[in-house]
Design a protein around this motif. Sequence first.
Motif: not given
Length: 1442
Positions: A783-785, A821-827
């Motif tokens: 995933x990415x922003x 879910x934004x949690x997937x991009x938390x890293x």
Amino acid sequence: MRLKWDWLSENTALTGRCSLHYVSSLGLQSSRTARSEEDRDTLWDAWGSWSECSRTCGGGASYSLRRCLSSKTCEGQNIKYRTCSNVDCPADAGDFRAQQCSAHADVRYQGQYHEWLPMYNDPDNPCALKCKARVSGLVVELAPKVLDGTRCYTESLDMCISGVCQIVGCDHELGSTAKEDNCGVCNGDGSSCRLVRGHYKSQHASGKAEDTVVSIPYKSRHVRLVLKGPDHLYVESKTLQGVKGELILDKSGQYHLENTTLDYQKLSDKEVLRITGPLGADFTIKIQFASGADSVVQYIYYQPIAHRWRETDFFPCSVTCGGGYQLTSAECFDLRSGRVVVDQYCHYYPENVKPKPKLQECNMEPCLARWESSPWTACSTSCGGGIQSRSVSCVEEDMQGNITPTEEWKCLYSPKTAILQPCNTFDCPTWLAQEWSPCTVTCGQGLRYRVVLCIDHRGLHAGGCNPTTKPHIKEECLVTIPCYKSMDTLPVEAKPVWHKQAIELDEEITVTEEPTFIPGPWQPCSRTCGAGTQRRTVKCQVLLSFSQTVADLPDDECDGVKPEESQSCYRTPCSGVVELGKEEEEEEEEDNTETPQREELHDWEYEGFTECSESCGGGVQEAVVICLNKQTREAADESLCVSSRRPPQLLQDCKTQPCPPRWETGEWSSCSATCGVGIMTRNVACTHRPFRDSNQTEVLRGEDCQNPKPSPIQACNRFDCPPMWDARDWGKCSRSCGGGVQRRQVLCKQRLADGSVLELPDTFCPSKSPTTHQPCAKQECPPKWVTTDWSQCSVTCGNGVQRLQAVCKKQGDDGRYRTIDPKNCSMLAQPNTVRSCSLRICENSIKPDPTILAQSKVYIQWRKGKKLQLVVGGYAYLLPWTPVVLRCPTRHFRKGHIRWLKDGKSLVSLPHLSLTSLGYVKIHQLLSSDAGIYTCVAGQAREQLVLKIIGSKQKLSVPETAESWFFTDGQRKLGLPDAASTGERFQELPISLNHYDNIVERLLELKGSLQDVKDVVEKPHFSEKNRSTLEDERASSELSGPFVLIADTHKLDELMHSLSEGLGGPRGEQLIAQLLSELTMTHGETNESTLHPPEGSESSTQGPLLHKPNIKAHASRPRRPVIIQQPRKVGGLPSSEITVHVGVPVLLQKPVASLELRCNAVGNPQPSVTWTKNGKELPHSSRVGPLSTGSLRIQSPNKVDEGLYTCTARNHLGSTSLSSWVCFFSVHFRWRVDPWSQCSASCGGGSQHRRVSCTRGTETDRAREVEIQHCTGRRPSDTRVCNLQPCARWATTTWGPCHGQCVGPSLATQHRHVYCQDINGTKVAYRLCGGLQRPSSVKNCSTEACALHWRIGPWTQCTATCGRHGFQSRQVTCVHRRSGKATREHHCMWRPRPPSWQRCNILSCGRGECRDSTRYCEKVRQLELCPLPQFKNRCCHSCRNT
């Protein structure tokens, strides 16, 4: 050495070996350097170039001049000096001051000639030329100043320049105070030498006549010895080469020994010796004893340290990339021999401090990814060919040396190393059986033996063979000769024969590690005649392996039957005894005197030997047995002799000398290829076997065997291979994740018997083609922003903020992104969602910031025209040689302060480019080097303009300097100079270099279709008679094509968004054609105001453009007809029915149902509308005809309907017209061929290949390669034969003698014949070898006959002392260097001949003074030649009384 005069006295003439050069010190050099910053602040011009050096060696002076640019007086000097030619002169050059004195030797002084000697070290005026006459001792100042570069004093480097003594340091710089230390090192600290003091006292009582005072080594300096007493000093020398010399000091003065000057003073009570040095050899100071008291010698000198540490260069870097280090070291250097010696020599001197090693970093650039392989595994077999493998991976190494695996595509710049390889390909050892030995008996049944060896692939006896397959080593044999027996009980008797032929050989048994019966040799027979007994010992023995000794065991330890220990034996019959055998075989004793009644007439007898079985190394010969007639002594038939009495076979050795070396060949290997020509190899070695039965073979050099050498290689399988598929390596994956595709090229190829590879059509390969694409990168994408566009600024003036949204998305298998879910991009680092913005200066602001009124436009030059003016803020694609003005309209900023940058660097004026005071950039003629990114800087505001050049084939070009400013993908942050050059903060602006290239290139491809419109419009029949002049010019201008197309960047961005699936589809081509139509209609012939609107205003291209401007909509007022233009087509482009407003070109790529040309005409009264085609009345039909609205409809338009359609609107006030060109253009497919490859053979017939492909487009378009089935017609050939001429080569004869023309020192020429011959050695025409490089037929050679040089004699006295008529001559001859014998001058012409005469004394003789100007005037007066004008002028004094 060369002298250079910058002054000249009245009666000066030089006759020395040095040539003269006259220069005026008043002239200014034409070559000048740029003015320095210091000169720009003064009234001086730039300094001129440096003059020639006044001397060529020994230290001279050179000067530079400058001029005052003002009528006022400039402060400072107009001349400056520097030293030059600071190299020592040759030993035979002589003293410079002495040469200047000797130059006056042929000038009379006080009526006499003198030989002048120099006067040195004048304390009052050291720079005056004072000389002393040798004979009279007269001291005279011959010139007020010496030549520039003359030493002021003999012991100083100070030199005279322009008559003034200037200080010169040891670094040879004017005005320098640098001095040598006592060791002779400039600016040294005295550490390279040591001071030596001592004294010596002579001892006359020793009885010696002389003695050694001190030995002073080579290169010592500042030597001083003082002897007090009656003895005398003398000096001996010895050079480094061992040459000895001696110097006797008998009177005071200067002495020279081994290029060293010695100053010696002899006083009444002492002797003083001074040597400044450095010594040119080892000097030994000796003393010669005289009668009287003993003498004392005190001495002092500086001795060089002969061994010094010398720092080495840096050693090679420890690594080739990724950051390493390199060190220096120190080595001990011998100054005397110039060689590096062991360190102990330098440790001997305490003054020597070994320099510490230096360390520096090196090869700091990052390492590229590389292939890393593991060690090979063990071979699968020990012989006969096996396989071993290893793993190969792509790795990266960081700056710390850590190695990590990475993707393999990063290593694809180099071929991947092999992961499999054959091993142990040599043959396995095999059993090799030797020849059988002779039978162990000479008659009857016996045994024979042979040797069986295990031979490896090297031909050596080694282990490793299978013991179960070993051939047997003994077998029974039968000799077909009956044994002679006296009685049945007696053993077989064998007559004595050579080499133990009669001795029965038993099987030899050797001791092993198993207990075995070992029989000993048979003892002699117990009786010398008759029957006897033989005995032998038989022991049970075993071999002890640990001690390698043999031990005896009891008999019961051995298995098997014990061999016999005794046997019967029989040698010869005893005398008087008749041996009984078979009745028909009675044999009588030899000494039996009784004559038999039946004595045979024939008997067997030996006669000679057969040929030797071997030619060398030891063979055997067999005795020849014949049946002989005893009476006639002639050979008879063998049947006449008794066969039972035939004598035994006799053998003897022969040809026992060792064999010479010979070639030994191995077995041919298997063919390297199954077809298309392969290679077989074999081992060929020169071997030597000393004896035939020897198993030791010695391998020798190839020169030891006689030629010809057997070939170690030969071709095999020389026939064409069947066509086969050749698959190339896979390309890069189209995507890094989420599933991509990688492709490769698969070609049908055939390898021919000549080794060449032929590329064939796919149909020639029988099997199915391997796949050309495969899936790759199947792993899911992370995933990415993903961000939205920035919002509007939060304020309408001043500083505000903008915001955007960042959403976490993931790419699916279909290539589309979905929100997760934004949690997937938390890293991952979340992008900034807020940034500052500023729209305009608020009205209450005190001092607004400068702004640039940029225009987001894309300029595309359509044809050559007048000067083009552009505004920053967009892109420009222009034709070369166009005059261009770049403008930067600003607000709140003075135009004179505008700065321009090009590709990030300050823009400077060039011959064709200038910067105006109003902030414009004028390019008089656009060149390819002008392409790049132009940045306008107004305070903190900056705007760019990307300028590109359209080439001859409508290709875009940009210089490498601009492209290197970007990354390889063409997108980068543009940086401007920082405070170092602008004093401002470094700013970055995003810009794309190639953003609109694809659209512009497609527009340029369609330009050819519009060119036909221009050709038709420019024909005379286009204008109608009832048009006004203004209307004719405007219509012609509009339809002939615009000068430049101007498009808004946002419009092109929308088009690029619509074409995101690519420009190659029909949808994209229709959109491009629509854009071209709109731009062509909207932007007609534009004037300057169209391209650059007034500052503070905005230009608008929105809304329809009227064909005739300034028409007001007053319906009640009568007016002339006007046709309204619309910028767009009506109706969707994909539709089969197309409606276009007249004035827009119609470009049709495919058939449509109908085409409607609308002509909206207005006027009062309402005008009538008529249509024409190509200037002629349009015939109406059911397919083509006008509508009630005035429009023209064409049903199912085709190629016949192409032409120029003109709509004419008329009423009684006038008429107006507007036209559209309707044309069909289609895509053309054609064959394209690449150039032929190089011929496979240079002669005798070869083949050439070329690539044939199918392309889409025309000659003027950018051709694109497509599938081969699109092209029709005969496919061009891709192979052909070449170089059918017969093979020939250049051949040469041997070089002739070296007696040609001399071309250099000891160099002459020698010749040979060069001719062309075929492979059979027959001479053929030169043209058959024309394609080959012809060998040289002439070369230089060395010969003593050309050891020649020019010998030059002295100049004669000048024929005049002044005027323009004096000359002098000298003898110039070509002589041999050794013999000095003269030869013809043309042999020396390889070097320019020195002049044999020259002008001299070219001085003015003065006015009003009557004097002779030539030394021949006495002859003129005697010959009464004074009345002639030419002689009277030159001999004025001698002819005055005639």
